[in-house]
Design a protein around this motif. Structure first.
Motif, mmCIF file in Angstrom:
data_model
loop_
_atom_site.group_PDB
_atom_site.id
_atom_site.type_symbol
_atom_site.label_atom_id
_atom_site.label_comp_id
_atom_site.label_asym_id
_atom_site.label_seq_id
_atom_site.Cartn_x
_atom_site.Cartn_y
_atom_site.Cartn_z
ATOM 1 N N ALA A 33 0.887 -0.822 0.360
ATOM 2 C CA ALA A 33 -0.084 0.110 -0.085
ATOM 3 C C ALA A 33 1.241 1.013 -0.382
ATOM 4 O O ALA A 33 0.742 2.440 -0.539
ATOM 5 C CB ALA A 33 -1.226 -0.239 1.233
ATOM 6 N N VAL A 34 1.858 1.014 0.464
ATOM 7 C CA VAL A 34 3.371 2.152 0.782
ATOM 8 C C VAL A 34 3.381 2.572 -1.048
ATOM 9 O O VAL A 34 3.729 3.974 -0.892
ATOM 10 C CB VAL A 34 3.861 1.904 1.771
ATOM 11 N N LEU A 35 4.376 1.417 -0.843
ATOM 12 C CA LEU A 35 4.204 1.924 -2.731
ATOM 13 C C LEU A 35 3.470 2.054 -4.011
ATOM 14 O O LEU A 35 3.940 3.210 -4.392
ATOM 15 C CB LEU A 35 5.131 0.339 -3.829
ATOM 16 N N ALA A 36 2.097 1.399 -3.190
ATOM 17 C CA ALA A 36 1.452 1.296 -4.827
ATOM 18 C C ALA A 36 0.888 3.364 -4.322
ATOM 19 O O ALA A 36 0.364 4.409 -5.249
ATOM 20 C CB ALA A 36 -0.216 1.279 -4.089
ATOM 21 N N LEU B 15 -5.796 -11.584 -0.888
ATOM 22 C CA LEU B 15 -6.693 -11.012 -1.668
ATOM 23 C C LEU B 15 -6.376 -9.152 -1.523
ATOM 24 O O LEU B 15 -6.344 -8.930 -3.240
ATOM 25 C CB LEU B 15 -7.629 -10.897 -1.567
ATOM 26 N N THR B 16 -5.989 -8.992 -0.702
ATOM 27 C CA THR B 16 -5.482 -7.103 -0.596
ATOM 28 C C THR B 16 -4.119 -6.762 -0.994
ATOM 29 O O THR B 16 -4.435 -5.866 -2.115
ATOM 30 C CB THR B 16 -5.578 -7.209 0.810
ATOM 31 N N THR B 17 -3.543 -7.768 -1.414
ATOM 32 C CA THR B 17 -2.092 -7.937 -1.264
ATOM 33 C C THR B 17 -2.685 -7.699 -2.605
ATOM 34 O O THR B 17 -1.763 -6.676 -3.959
ATOM 35 C CB THR B 17 -1.178 -8.605 -1.288
ATOM 36 N N ALA B 18 -3.179 -8.730 -3.728
ATOM 37 C CA ALA B 18 -2.766 -9.269 -4.713
ATOM 38 C C ALA B 18 -3.324 -7.747 -5.739
ATOM 39 O O ALA B 18 -3.438 -6.942 -6.220
ATOM 40 C CB ALA B 18 -3.894 -9.643 -5.452
ATOM 41 N N ALA B 19 -4.238 -6.942 -5.024
ATOM 42 C CA ALA B 19 -5.205 -5.795 -4.935
ATOM 43 C C ALA B 19 -4.770 -4.728 -5.272
ATOM 44 O O ALA B 19 -3.902 -4.216 -5.930
ATOM 45 C CB ALA B 19 -6.371 -4.844 -4.445
ATOM 46 N N LEU B 20 -3.955 -4.443 -4.285
ATOM 47 C CA LEU B 20 -2.898 -3.115 -3.973
ATOM 48 C C LEU B 20 -1.785 -3.684 -5.345
ATOM 49 O O LEU B 20 -1.575 -2.578 -5.892
ATOM 50 C CB LEU B 20 -1.956 -3.138 -3.326
ATOM 51 N N LEU B 21 -1.115 -4.313 -5.501
ATOM 52 C CA LEU B 21 -0.168 -4.338 -6.740
ATOM 53 C C LEU B 21 -0.504 -4.281 -7.939
ATOM 54 O O LEU B 21 -0.251 -3.691 -8.764
ATOM 55 C CB LEU B 21 0.510 -6.544 -6.425
ATOM 56 N N LEU B 22 -2.139 -4.915 -8.067
ATOM 57 C CA LEU B 22 -2.889 -4.027 -9.770
ATOM 58 C C LEU B 22 -2.629 -2.450 -9.521
ATOM 59 O O LEU B 22 -2.252 -1.586 -10.456
ATOM 60 C CB LEU B 22 -3.885 -4.706 -9.259
ATOM 61 N N PHE C 294 -6.341 -20.098 11.120
ATOM 62 C CA PHE C 294 -5.707 -18.874 10.509
ATOM 63 C C PHE C 294 -6.151 -18.437 8.828
ATOM 64 O O PHE C 294 -5.950 -20.002 8.211
ATOM 65 C CB PHE C 294 -4.897 -18.430 10.738
ATOM 66 N N SER C 295 -6.614 -17.776 8.065
ATOM 67 C CA SER C 295 -7.280 -17.984 6.643
ATOM 68 C C SER C 295 -5.435 -16.599 5.665
ATOM 69 O O SER C 295 -6.229 -15.340 6.961
ATOM 70 C CB SER C 295 -8.245 -17.732 6.514
ATOM 71 N N TRP C 296 -5.250 -17.610 5.697
ATOM 72 C CA TRP C 296 -4.269 -16.094 4.342
ATOM 73 C C TRP C 296 -4.994 -15.523 3.159
ATOM 74 O O TRP C 296 -4.973 -14.661 2.761
ATOM 75 C CB TRP C 296 -2.871 -16.857 3.825
ATOM 76 N N LYS C 297 -6.068 -16.385 2.981
ATOM 77 C CA LYS C 297 -6.738 -15.985 1.850
ATOM 78 C C LYS C 297 -6.864 -13.916 1.772
ATOM 79 O O LYS C 297 -6.781 -13.588 0.282
ATOM 80 C CB LYS C 297 -8.395 -16.183 1.495
ATOM 81 N N PRO C 298 -7.722 -12.999 2.594
ATOM 82 C CA PRO C 298 -8.222 -11.787 3.124
ATOM 83 C C PRO C 298 -6.620 -10.887 2.774
ATOM 84 O O PRO C 298 -6.728 -9.730 2.072
ATOM 85 C CB PRO C 298 -8.673 -12.094 4.063
ATOM 86 N N ALA C 299 -5.382 -11.712 3.086
ATOM 87 C CA ALA C 299 -4.370 -10.056 3.062
ATOM 88 C C ALA C 299 -3.680 -10.581 2.230
ATOM 89 O O ALA C 299 -3.647 -10.471 1.721
ATOM 90 C CB ALA C 299 -3.089 -11.459 4.595
#
Length: 747
Positions: free
Chosen positions: A37-40, A143-150, A136-141
């Motif tokens: 998020a900081v990089l975007a 998905l959020t990382t993928a959206a921020l990468l886009l 614990f589920s890594w799915k939300p993290a």
């Protein structure tokens, strides 16, 4: 000593280890999208005019939020962890809480120690087989990382249009001054060849950056303008951008010694020019388009709406909104007024209409409905409302206030019932002047009125005169008609008098009083009356009824006498004979009013007395200067420099040769036109250039610029005041003038 052996690791340490692994996993899931998020944010902030500020504030908010979340996460909550483990693993037999037993607490009994040892062993074996005991589920993290990468990729890819806009066409800069000749063998001085422009509009305009095609251009207010100047050869001196009173020095572009860059945020229209190596370019216009506030137009309802009985209690509201770049917020503010008189209560309701402005449109029609019962209105209440809106630049606009009133039917019904048998015309006393006017009107209409109608109207005027007489009679203690009149009551005859001073026909039973009242009672009553006489206020006595002065009482008594005489003649249907008495009554009334007024002496400033011993004849004039009244009158709109320049240009057009002294006249006119160009650069910039060119040609004695006369004369004529309209003169030889001279010759 306990008989149960304890393991090397305690129960609390085992729970802390499980909690530490869970915290580390959640921290990793948080930091991964945070870094992206900081990089975007940094990639997109480079394209905004306020990018550094936005990036700094965004990073601070993200870091602060992440720090608070991590601090909350790393707080040890072993009791909650034990409860979660009991719910997830039945083999722990709901006994994980025994691992939290501290040595400072009372010791456990034998059964509790056995259960504690069993839970510790089972939990240790479970942790050895499964390092992370909590789900614990890594799915939300992820998905959020993928959206921020886009989003980061979009910010990096969006740099390409900015580079394309930077590579705009080179615009030549014109320097009107003659070039200085270069001596043989010396290098030519550096010249400013051209410049490139790039305009970055503010973010709220939602406009892309663009490259103007001319050095004179327009842009939105708050835009960031970048000038990239190209010089002929590397030099240490940098160009200077002069924009009004501002001086902006170009800075060198790293790696390109012949290019210089200057940037400025423009907020108002101005003229600018470039200065380099002692040469000054022409003036160019920078027209800044300000952002106007939104405009609101309430289409329905009308400014005043009355909700009648039986009509719908809902009022539709429809508002048309417009803005330059986009609308973001709209609200309807309604104020309800309930009650009457001093018991009015006000309530304010705010309705958010921003949901109808999705996408920030430039024009939108917003509608809502005022439901009067939902606002708490009843019959007779009112609601005042207005609409306010904001645009992308947070400019606020408020509409006019509209009124909606709910008709109060109960008040109308009451008045209707009363009007069936009662005259609702308000009762009032006619003035003496109005009685005179009505009397004269009756006398004028006497010939056209029947005798019965004339007598009735005269009798009504007499009744009005009676009511006015009774009104003024109260000032003299006349509270009934029995005591009104100037004539004293007729004297009683001797045959009707009794021995005690009473008359025989006054209505008193004298025989009974005499037979039942002894002499001592009469003496006591007279003594009591004499004692109370100074403290009594008798309303039926004209001399003690009020506190008027004797002169005022005499005139007021005369007023009543005149009114009495006028009333008598009006009752007899003789208005002509009553009119003189009415006039005399009015004249005496005005005198009474003038006498009863209190006059106060007008007070003003009185200068203190000068001390004669210190100031008189001393010859000291300190502070004794003559007062001066100064008034700065505006300069008359003659504008001699413009008129001289117009005459000079007209003479030059006819062939008059230019002289060096004419350059001074043209320069003065050019300064006046330049002042007007600061306000409207697009209209007068060409005239400023034309006058400067003509002045330069006249100074050096060369051929005048033929194409410069038109813009210069047009601007000078537009700045001159409009001459007053002259009266129309007859055309010589017209028909009117011919007839006029023919009449003169025939007489």
């Amino acid at each position: 000593m306990s008989v149960i052996a304890t393991s090397l690791i305690s129960g609390q340490d085992l729970l802390r280890d499980i909690n530490r692994r869970e915290v580390n996993r959640r921290t990793t899931a948080l930091l991964l999208p945070l870094v992206v998020a900081v990089l975007a944010l940094g990639a997109w902030a480079r394209h905004w005019s306020a990018g550094p500020l936005v990036f700094g504030v965004g990073v601070a908010v993200l870091v602060l939020g992440a720090g608070l979340w991590l601090y909350h996460l790393r707080q040890p909550r072993l009791a909650l962890l034990a409860q979660r483990l009991d719910r997830l693993y039945p083999e722990l037999e709901d006994s994980t809480g025994l691992l939290l037993h501290d040595e400072s607490q009372p010791p456990l009994n034998l059964l509790e120690q056995l259960q504690q040892q069993r839970v510790r062993a089972r939990l240790t074996s479970r942790q050895a087989a499964q390092p992370y005991l909590l789900p614990f589920s890594w799915k939300p993290a992820l998905l959020t990382t993928a959206a921020l990468l886009l989003l980061l990729a979009g910010g990096i890819w969006w740099q390409q249009p900015a580079r394309t806009a930077t590579a705009s066409a080179a615009l030549p800069v014109r320097f009107p001054d003659a070039e200085t000749p270069v001596a043989p063998g010396q290098p030519a001085p550096a010249k400013l060849l051209n410049t490139r422009l790039l305009v970055l509009p503010p973010a709220y305009t939602r406009q892309a950056s663009f490259a103007p095609t001319s050095l004179s251009f327009s842009c939105p207010a708050g835009s960031r303008v970048r000038w990239t100047a190209q010089v002929s050869r590397p030099t240490r001196s940098a160009p200077v951008l002069e924009m009004g009173a501002k001086r902006i020095l170009f800075r060198a572009v790293p790696g390109q010694p012949t290019q210089f860059v200057a940037e400025a945020t423009v907020t108002a229209s101005a003229l600018y020019r470039l200065r380099f190596n002692g040469q000054v370019s022409d003036d160019y216009a920078l027209d800044v388009v300000p952002d106007r506030a939104p405009t609101l137009q309430i289409q329905t309802p009308k400014p005043y709406t009355l909700i009648e009985f039986g009509a719908s209690s809902t009022v539709p509201v429809r508002v048309l909104m417009r803005d330059d770049y986009g609308l973001t917020e709209a609200q309807l503010v309604a104020t309800v007024a309930q009650g009457q008189g001093e018991a009015v209560k006000f309530k304010e309701f705010v309705t958010n209409l921003s949901g109808q402005l999705r996408g920030q449109p430039r024009q939108a029609t917003v509608s809502t409905t005022l439901r009067l019962p939902a606002l708490g209105l009843t019959y007779g209440d009112e609601v005042y409302f207005y609409v306010r809106a904001r645009d992308n630049a947070r400019h606020l606009t408020r509409s006019d206030t509209y009124l909606v009133q709910w008709e109060d039917t109960t008040v109308q019904d009451g008045l209707t019932d009363m009007s069936l048998s009662v005259n609702v015309v308000p009762a009032y006393f006619r003035s003496q002047r109005q009685i005179i006017i009505d009397t004269e009107k009756l006398m004028a209409e006497r010939a056209s009125l029947p005798a019965a109608a004339f007598t009735e109207r005269a009798n009504n005027l007499g009744f009005d005169q009676k009511m006015l007489r009774l009104r003024y009679g109260k000032f003299l203690g006349e509270e009934s008609e029995n005591s009104i009149g100037s004539a004293p009551p007729p004297a009683a005859s001797d045959s009707t008098k009794l021995t005690d001073g009473h008359s025989a026909d006054d209505g008193h039973d004298h025989s009974a009083a005499a037979s039942s009242s002894p002499a001592d009672q009469g003496d006591a009553a007279s003594a009591t009356a004499e004692l109370m006489e100074p403290y009594m206020h008798r309303h039926d006595d004209a001399e003690t009824a009020d506190f008027l002065e004797p002169a005022v009482k005499a005139k007021l008594r005369g007023v009543l006498n005149q009114m009495w005489e006028a009333e008598l003649r009006l009752r007899l249907a003789k208005p002509a004979e009553a009119r003189p008495f009415e006039y005399r009554a009015l004249r005496l009334l005005k005198q009474v009013q003038q006498q009863t007024r209190a006059y106060v002496r007008k007070s003003g400033f009185e200068a203190p007395v000068l001390p004669e011993a210190t100031a008189r004849l001393s010859g000291d004039l300190a502070g004794a200067a003559t007062p001066r009244l100064q008034h700065q009158a505006p300069r008359p709109a003659t504008q001699p420099e413009l008129r001289d320049a117009v005459r000079l240009l007209a003479a030059m057009r006819t062939g008059q040769p230019a002289r060096p002294t004419d350059a001074v006249t043209l320069e003065r006119a050019g300064q006046a036109v330049a002042q007007a160009a600061l306000q409207r650069p697009g209209a007068y910039l060409a005239a400023v250039r034309a006058l400067r060119q003509l002045a330069a040609d006249a100074r050096v004695g060369r051929q005048l610029c033929a194409s410069c006369f038109g813009p210069a004369e047009a601007a000078l004529t537009a700045l001159l005041p409009v001459p007053p309209a002259a009266p129309a003169r007859p055309v010589p030889g017209g028909r009117l003038s011919q007839r006029y001279f023919q009449r003169l010759n025939t007489q």
